[in-house]
Design an enzyme around this catalytic site. Structure first.
Site, PDB file in Angstrom:
ATOM      1  N   ASP B 279       0.830  -1.215   0.000  1.00 48.29           N
ATOM      2  CA  ASP B 279       0.000   0.000   0.000  1.00 48.29           C
ATOM      3  C   ASP B 279       0.859   1.257   0.000  1.00 48.29           C
ATOM      4  O   ASP B 279       2.041   1.220   0.317  1.00 48.29           O
ATOM      5  CB  ASP B 279      -0.897   0.013   1.242  1.00 48.29           C
ATOM      6  CG  ASP B 279      -0.081  -0.062   2.529  1.00 48.29           C
ATOM      7  OD1 ASP B 279       0.809  -0.943   2.614  1.00 48.29           O
ATOM      8  OD2 ASP B 279      -0.295   0.763   3.440  1.00 48.29           O
ATOM      9  N   GLU B 280       0.235   2.373  -0.379  1.00 51.23           N
ATOM     10  CA  GLU B 280       0.819   3.714  -0.248  1.00 51.23           C
ATOM     11  C   GLU B 280       2.262   3.797  -0.739  1.00 51.23           C
ATOM     12  O   GLU B 280       3.152   4.225  -0.016  1.00 51.23           O
ATOM     13  CB  GLU B 280       0.753   4.163   1.226  1.00 51.23           C
ATOM     14  CG  GLU B 280      -0.673   4.242   1.763  1.00 51.23           C
ATOM     15  CD  GLU B 280      -0.720   4.717   3.207  1.00 51.23           C
ATOM     16  OE1 GLU B 280      -1.477   5.675   3.476  1.00 51.23           O
ATOM     17  OE2 GLU B 280      -0.016   4.145   4.058  1.00 51.23           O
ATOM     18  N   VAL B 281       2.493   3.351  -1.954  1.00 54.55           N
ATOM     19  CA  VAL B 281       3.844   3.371  -2.508  1.00 54.55           C
ATOM     20  C   VAL B 281       4.089   4.686  -3.261  1.00 54.55           C
ATOM     21  O   VAL B 281       3.485   4.935  -4.307  1.00 54.55           O
ATOM     22  CB  VAL B 281       4.074   2.173  -3.449  1.00 54.55           C
ATOM     23  CG1 VAL B 281       5.484   2.208  -4.022  1.00 54.55           C
ATOM     24  CG2 VAL B 281       3.831   0.865  -2.698  1.00 54.55           C
TER      25      VAL B 281
END
Lengths: 486, 486
Positions: B279-281
């Site tokens: 997530d949230e890369v």
């Protein structure tokens, strides 16, 4: 045992030799005197207790139990799967002890992540310890919110970690009457619910659990002002159905019930003191209720005479059951010269009270609310640490009359969900003030912030929900970070 | 055993006869089917376990341990000093069980303040039970704040009381790397401090503790975006010293380390799933760091190609170690058709994701943050209770792909001091949604408020710091009162 706990501290000696390592003194509260070397010992898995030279009779298995709990604390933080055989093994501890104690030694031990064994660093240690004040209390309130027995035992466990030794159990109050009184069984009709009650067997269980850990249980009934719940089971204790406290001073039954409660208490609560409250008495119900007003007139008493009469009569009853009496400070402020000389005055309103109490020759417990009330979330740990019970008391014979202090966890907004982190670590800050010699106490709390933070992390490691030091009482951590920096 | 836990529930039958009493069904979560009589049985002090007819192999002593814990829960609330001899004594329980279970029966028992014994009211009980969803998870985060082993075990204990069965251990993240990785020992240089670490032996201890209680431990490494702390011990995992995450995609060593971690994990975390995050890369470090940008160009990849490449390669590594893979939903949202068919997509951003995931033929876990994130203190228990994982999913074969849901206790503002009351009772509200048959779930949360409040009081009695239902998450009680009304 209770009285003994109030007098004696502990002497712990360790003498062994091994491989090298050094660190500072990381104990809370700070002992009377500590010296150490620079060796490291590895705690053997067959770690044993030796009592040569002990003059402590351990008939109750108190020291043995304390030792077993101490070993459990030492070993609980991580799985110990390293090999601790060979030289430098600490195979036991030789203790000369006058009271059950399981906190100091366990704080000296730490898990070594390389060897995977528990080690005692900076050995040999020579620790001589003794509390500065005999009475180091924590109040809990089971009337505003019921606290399950398991929660109360958890509070007692945590108290021992910072050497608090009196659990002041404010059992009943206006809101509820949770405890069984065999002499007057309808009293606990005033409980919140069927299940939110304590049997006398529960009380015995709590007292024995505490006693094994060196903690005395001080029971309180707060008369006449904080007793509305008594009338749920016995309405005649109310001045009237519409004006329900203070207790009806004109009714002999009122004092019969107090006698019954204290008689039942004396079989269970073996501590030398009982607390009779006596604070915040609004006597208006006595003057607006005709039969009470008539009784006062008949006895040539005004309201304040009645208040004094009630408190002193309750004191006589408690003393007749073998107790010394503790009363909140209003009793001293209003008629101090009439109080029994066996009275201990419990300060709470503010500072400066203790010096007046001891000047009058009475004993005093310090709990000034601005510094030592845990329900005041704006009272920070620095204030708990710096609150000095002997302020402006210089004469040794007067200093002796200040038997100690107490931090108070009033229960209006406290239940099983938030009691631990509201108490800790602030109560531990007060605990060092009450335990350690004056010359060992920091003049600036900043000097002990790091050590208290590490002690708070140790409490967490032991399963106690102690809150970060930063911010208000029980504040959540403000951001991600290491326990020892929050 | 893990897989079995995910499939089977429990059948519990009690058949005995006694004196009369009646009350309602006060269980949380509500079982599949319950019927009861109107008799009262007294639990014998020699209460025993009988397994006639059980097809459950108890080689690990799992059921025996569960039974002993259940008896402890039954007996813990008050001292039992009544006489339970004579007729009407419940001398044992005959259990046919497919998974360890110690919650249902203990909720049926209560202490009788008159007889002073534990009784089973409204007997005989016939309970047939089975979970609606096999995956009923709770996430904890030991990177933002370290949680001592004892605290994690406390979370596991409390999970069993409401039948949650997956502890999602978000072990490492940007802020710290607390766990030992034997293959790459310098990784835990990224821990907050010397003592805020877990050995692999600690991990084994936690996994075995959970397994004995019917709880699976799901380990997570969140790559490539939430892994800055990896580089403290191995700086070459950073794109550069000044731009430190995501992990350096251009460095073969990055994937060697992931392989080493998952190889070590496979020896300890025996659950069929591992969580790889994803997530949230924010890939900007890849494009502003020359050698990484050059590598991307050389391989004809833009940033999003690189993100996909990294996630899919990590999936292959996990699968090579025998795991099925769970990834956060961004992986599905960006390249769902490229994910391994063995992927379980973990929803978190919002509602409506599960229906798209199962329509694509992949499995899904529901954790939409607006309803099931415990760190959102404004997410109330009613929302936790009403959040339906199968919303807009009607086809049975698609419904099967929703293996369950998970409530998430992210750790930015959570440590040992506040984790319990932030989790409970809200997680229990979600637990009933995940356990009980749809037709047993209330259409209006008001219908279950009183039952959940009583369950919260039961948690308190068992030493769990579950917060009042009223107000925001972990709110303190607003005024004095009974636990069951707050």
């Amino acid at each position: 045992m209770s009285a003994k706990n109030l007098r004696f501290g502990l002497f712990l000696g360790l003498f062994l030799i091994c491989s090298v390592a050094v660190h500072g003194i990381d104990l809370w509260p700070m002992p009377k005197s500590v010296s150490h070397g620079s060796k490291t010992l590895y705690v053997s898995r067959e770690f044993g207790l030796y009592m040569e030279g002990s003059n402590y009779s351990d008939g109750l298995g108190i020291l043995k139990g304390a030792f077993e709990r101490m070993v459990d604390l030492v070993e609980a933080s991580h799985v110990i799967d390293g090999n601790s055989s060979g030289s430098g093994v600490l195979s036991g501890v030789n203790v000369v002890v006058h009271s059950p104690e399981d906190s100091t030694f366990s704080q000296l031990c730490s898990f070594n992540f390389v060897t995977r064994v528990v080690e005692l660093r900076s050995a040999p240690w020579t620790i001589s310890d003794l509390p500065r004040f005999p009475y180091r209390g924590l109040l809990i309130d089971t009337s505003r919110h019921y606290l399950p027995v398991r929660i109360i035992k958890g509070v007692i466990d945590a108290m021992t970690f910072s050497k608090l030794n009196v659990l002041h159990w404010h059992i009943v109050d206006t809101q509820s009457f949770p405890i069984e009184i065999p002499s007057y069984p309808r009293l606990w009709n005033g409980a919140y619910s069927y299940s939110e009650r304590y049997t006398m067997a529960d009380a015995v269980d709590i007292v024995q659990y505490a006693e094994k850990r060196g903690v005395n249980v001080l029971a309180e009934i707060d008369v006449p002002g904080h007793a509305l719940s008594w009338g749920v089971g016995y309405p005649s204790l109310w001045p009237s159905a519409s004006c329900q406290e203070p207790l009806d001073i004109s009714n002999e039954f009122t004092f019969k019930v107090i006698d019954g409660i204290l008689s039942d208490f004396s079989k269970v609560f073996k501590f030398k003191f009982v607390h009779l409250g006596g604070d915040e008495v609004d006597t208006s119900c006595w003057t607006i209720t005709p039969h009470v007003k008539a009784w006062l007139n008949q006895h040539h008493m005004n309201e304040s005479d009645g208040y004094r009469y009630f408190v002193l009569r309750a004191q006589k009853i408690a003393i007749s059951h073998g107790y010394d009496v503790i009363n909140w400070e209003e009793t001293f402020n209003n008629f101090g010269n009439k109080l029994s000389p066996r009275t201990v005055v419990h300060n709470w309103l503010g500072g400066g009270v203790a010096q007046r109490v001891v000047a009058a020759g009475l004993r005093c417990i310090v709990s000034n609310q601005d510094k030592w009330y845990l329900d005041h979330l704006d009272a920070k740990w620095e204030g708990f640490y710096m609150n000095e019970p002997l302020t402006n008391i210089s004469k040794p014979e007067q200093q002796k009359l200040v038997i100690g202090g107490e931090v108070c966890m009033w229960g209006e907004h406290i239940d099983a969900s938030d009691i631990e982190q509201t108490i800790w670590p602030r109560a531990a800050a007060a605990a060092e003030r009450l335990w350690s010699p004056l010359d060992k106490l920091a003049s600036d709390p900043k000097q002990v912030t790091a050590r208290l933070a590490r002690f708070r992390c140790l409490l967490n490691q032991r399963g106690v929900a102690a809150a970060p030091l930063a911010g208000l009482g029980r504040a959540a951590p403000s951001e991600p970070g290491s326990c020892i920096k929050q």
